[in-house]
Design a protein around this motif. Structure first.
Motif, short mmCIF file in Angstrom:
data_model
loop_
_atom_site.label_atom_id
_atom_site.label_comp_id
_atom_site.label_asym_id
_atom_site.label_seq_id
_atom_site.Cartn_x
_atom_site.Cartn_y
_atom_site.Cartn_z
N GLN A 247 -4.24 -7.65 -1.21
CA GLN A 247 -4.04 -6.35 -1.89
C GLN A 247 -2.69 -5.74 -1.58
O GLN A 247 -2.52 -4.53 -1.68
N ARG B 4 -5.39 -3.55 -11.59
CA ARG B 4 -4.76 -4.73 -12.17
C ARG B 4 -5.71 -5.44 -13.12
O ARG B 4 -5.28 -6.02 -14.12
N PRO C 103 -2.84 -6.44 8.81
CA PRO C 103 -3.48 -5.28 9.46
C PRO C 103 -4.39 -4.48 8.52
O PRO C 103 -5.17 -3.66 8.99
N PHE D 13 -1.29 6.33 -2.44
CA PHE D 13 -2.07 5.56 -3.42
C PHE D 13 -2.00 6.14 -4.83
O PHE D 13 -2.71 5.68 -5.72
N ARG E 19 6.01 -0.42 -7.63
CA ARG E 19 4.77 -1.16 -7.59
C ARG E 19 3.58 -0.43 -8.17
O ARG E 19 2.56 -1.02 -8.35
N TRP F 80 -11.90 0.33 7.22
CA TRP F 80 -11.21 -0.95 7.40
C TRP F 80 -11.31 -1.85 6.17
O TRP F 80 -10.46 -2.69 5.94
N ASP F 81 -12.36 -1.64 5.36
CA ASP F 81 -12.56 -2.50 4.19
C ASP F 81 -12.20 -1.77 2.89
O ASP F 81 -12.71 -2.12 1.83
N PHE F 82 -11.30 -0.78 2.97
CA PHE F 82 -10.88 -0.03 1.78
C PHE F 82 -10.25 -0.95 0.75
O PHE F 82 -9.75 -2.03 1.07
N ASP F 83 -10.28 -0.51 -0.50
CA ASP F 83 -9.55 -1.20 -1.57
C ASP F 83 -8.35 -0.38 -1.98
O ASP F 83 -8.47 0.82 -2.28
N HIS F 84 -7.19 -1.02 -2.04
CA HIS F 84 -6.05 -0.39 -2.69
C HIS F 84 -6.42 -0.17 -4.17
O HIS F 84 -7.07 -1.03 -4.77
N HIS G 143 -6.78 -5.79 6.06
CA HIS G 143 -8.14 -6.32 5.93
C HIS G 143 -8.37 -7.62 6.68
O HIS G 143 -9.42 -8.23 6.53
N GLU H 258 10.59 -6.13 0.80
CA GLU H 258 10.48 -6.19 2.25
C GLU H 258 10.30 -7.64 2.67
O GLU H 258 9.34 -8.30 2.27
N ALA I 130 -6.31 -2.93 -6.76
CA ALA I 130 -7.28 -4.04 -6.81
C ALA I 130 -8.15 -3.92 -8.05
O ALA I 130 -8.50 -4.93 -8.68
N MET J 193 2.22 1.79 6.05
CA MET J 193 1.90 1.36 4.69
C MET J 193 3.12 0.68 4.06
O MET J 193 4.23 1.17 4.16
N SER J 194 2.89 -0.40 3.41
CA SER J 194 3.99 -1.14 2.81
C SER J 194 4.59 -0.35 1.64
O SER J 194 3.88 0.35 0.93
N THR J 195 5.85 -0.48 1.45
CA THR J 195 6.50 0.31 0.40
C THR J 195 7.37 -0.57 -0.48
O THR J 195 8.56 -0.36 -0.60
N GLN J 196 6.79 -1.61 -1.05
CA GLN J 196 7.54 -2.39 -2.03
C GLN J 196 7.86 -1.46 -3.20
O GLN J 196 7.03 -0.65 -3.61
N GLN K 225 -6.49 -2.36 11.15
CA GLN K 225 -6.23 -0.95 11.41
C GLN K 225 -7.52 -0.14 11.47
O GLN K 225 -8.42 -0.32 10.67
N GLU L 243 -14.53 -10.45 -5.27
CA GLU L 243 -13.33 -11.28 -5.40
C GLU L 243 -13.71 -12.68 -5.86
O GLU L 243 -13.66 -13.64 -5.09
#
Lengths: 359, 121
Positions: free
Chosen positions: B46, A332, B84, A81, A7, A322-326, B86, B26, A329, A1-4, A63, A294
């Motif tokens: 996202q 915001r 990876p 999350f 955020r 696979w089609d989850f929403d953060h 979506h 990153e 989304a 998982m990205s960790t900017q 994933q 979207e």
């Protein structure tokens, strides 16, 4: 998982996610079953979730996540999350089980598994019990059996491939048990094999997963919503709420107004109703955000949310599918277009109301 | 901000990539077809970790109206970066999103200097 860094504006809010899924291996589930089912489900000729061979994961490039234990769920959903209260379902595809008695036995096993391995592990976890639509009487008994579990907050009904449209009077015994125990209903649609049960001709003619996946969830919900209203289910059970998971919002405005129109012309075919379909939907129906539409112009999403009503909107991620929403989304848009009080309602308060959650 | 050495040039061979945290962001650096590229590891969709995704090809199609034929071909093998989370696709050399042509991955100047790979934020 990205960790900017820096955020998540969700850290300061209470957040309920109404659609978090498990994927329980059949060998593990078998430990919760008696014979002969224990042996039967260890040697399946179908999979727990029959995926019908579609290229769902784009050749393995996106994933395929799972939440194999409570600690992983807490780490990915609650920490990752900023979800405070995940409403967890076992995601059994019981409609694809061909023998009714086995489906009923597996229903109980899935619910016991969910309790033992997840809901008992973290104070924040909440759950939906699952029912097999093959046998509404057994579903009602299962609701009775689980009703004393304080972490169980509602009833998860797979409405793709249900054995009758879900407003059929055969299901009233199930809804009556749910209403008696203050356990509200969540309908969850699904692509793949359950879609093929409802729409076999279309399924046979579709040869890209995108096509079936765009249509599977709204079609199932449209059928369920129409069946509930024509049969008067929300009038029969005025204290019961109905939440629709996994189709977002954009299908709802069409149904609100089309059902009103048809009711005006054909009221005698829905004689239990005492008010317009739109009024029942606004008072007793709730809609989960995922999958967020979207539109090219974000203003159009606000227009849709305004028509459906911010009081009827619940946050859902659908993680780990696979089609989850953060969650951002949805958030915001809430931050951009709505006052903080409305945002707080969508993030948590509406879910508390829809499921009468005790947080 | 400023210049950041992210690796020795010898550590980033043809086809390699790395992800570095630079000033709270990153940033991924790719060496692809002899060139260096630096992109933010942040999908425009996202916020998924796009630069950790597969480098794959994609289908392209054309329609010949005269012949009334669609020709489908698998092209650009290894040039399409796929998120990876979506599956959003980006052209690696340009950073252009294939489904939203006005969207690009934010990019940064990157060069090889005195044996180092240097990214400028």
């Amino acid at each position: 998982m990205s960790t900017q860094t820096n955020r998540s504006p969700l850290t300061e809010n209470t957040v309920v996610d109404v659609d978090v899924h498990l994927r329980i291996p059949l060998d593990d589930l078998a430990e919760y079953c008696d014979e002969p089912y224990r042996s039967t489900i260890k040697h399946p000729t179908y999979t727990a979730v029959n995926r019908s061979g579609w290229d769902r994961y784009m050749g393995g490039n996106i994933q395929k996540e799972s939440l194999p234990d409570a600690d992983t769920l807490y780490e990915k959903v609650c920490d990752g999350f900023d979800i405070d209260y995940p409403l967890i379902n076992a995601f059994p595809v019981l409609a694809s089980v061909p023998e009714d008695d086995r489906a009923v036995h597996m229903m109980r096993a899935y619910n016991d598994y969910l309790l033992d391995n997840y809901l008992d592990e973290y104070d924040e976890f909440r759950g939906l019990l699952s029912v097999a639509t093959q046998d509404p009487e057994a579903a009602a008994e299962e609701i009775e059996r689980m009703s004393s579990e304080e972490k169980i907050e509602g009833v998860y009904v797979l409405n793709s491939g249900a054995h009758l449209p879900l407003g059929h009077p055969d299901f009233d015994v199930m809804y009556r048990a749910a209403a008696d125990h203050d356990l509200h209903i969540a309908f969850h649609a699904s692509a793949g094999a359950p879609f093929a049960r409802d729409f076999p001709i279309q399924d046979n003619a579709i040869n890209r997963f995108m096509t079936t996946h765009v249509l599977a969830h709204p079609w199932a919900h449209m059928l369920t919503m129409t069946s509930l209203l024509v049969n008067g289910t929300p009038e029969k059970f005025p204290d019961l709420n109905f939440t629709f998971l996994e189709a977002g919002l954009s299908w709802v405005p069409y149904m609100l107004f089309r059902l009103n129109k048809e009711y005006g012309m054909r009221r005698r075919e829905a004689p239990l109703l005492e008010k317009s379909p739109e009024e029942y939907i606004r008072e007793q129906f709730y809609f989960a955000s995922q999958p967020m539409g979207e539109p090219n112009d974000p203003q159009h999403l606000k227009d849709i949310i305004d028509i459906v009503g911010t009081d009827s909107l619940l946050l859902a991620t659908d993680y780990p599918h696979w089609d989850f929403d953060h969650p951002d989304a949805l958030d915001r848009h809430l931050r951009q277009f709505y006052p903080e009080e409305t945002r707080e309602g969508v993030l948590a308060d509406n879910a508390v109301e829809a499921f009468d959650l005790s947080l | 901000m400023g210049e950041h050495v992210v690796a020795a040039a010898s550590e980033l061979q043809e086809g390699d990539r790395l992800v570095a945290e630079l000033a709270g962001r990153e940033v991924a650096v790719f060496r692809f077809d002899g060139e260096l590229y630096a992109y933010l590891n942040w999908c425009a969709h996202q916020g998924g970790p796009v630069c950790e995704g597969a480098l794959t090809g994609t289908y392209e199609a054309t329609y010949d109206r005269e012949a009334n034929e669609v020709s489908l071909s698998w092209n650009r093998e290894g040039e399409v970066l796929m998120c990876p989370w979506h599956g959003w696709e980006y052209d690696l050399p340009s950073g252009e999103c294939l489904s939203q042509r006005s969207t690009r991955l934010p990019s940064y100047p990157v060069e090889e200097r005195n044996g180092d790979v240097v990214v400028t934020l």
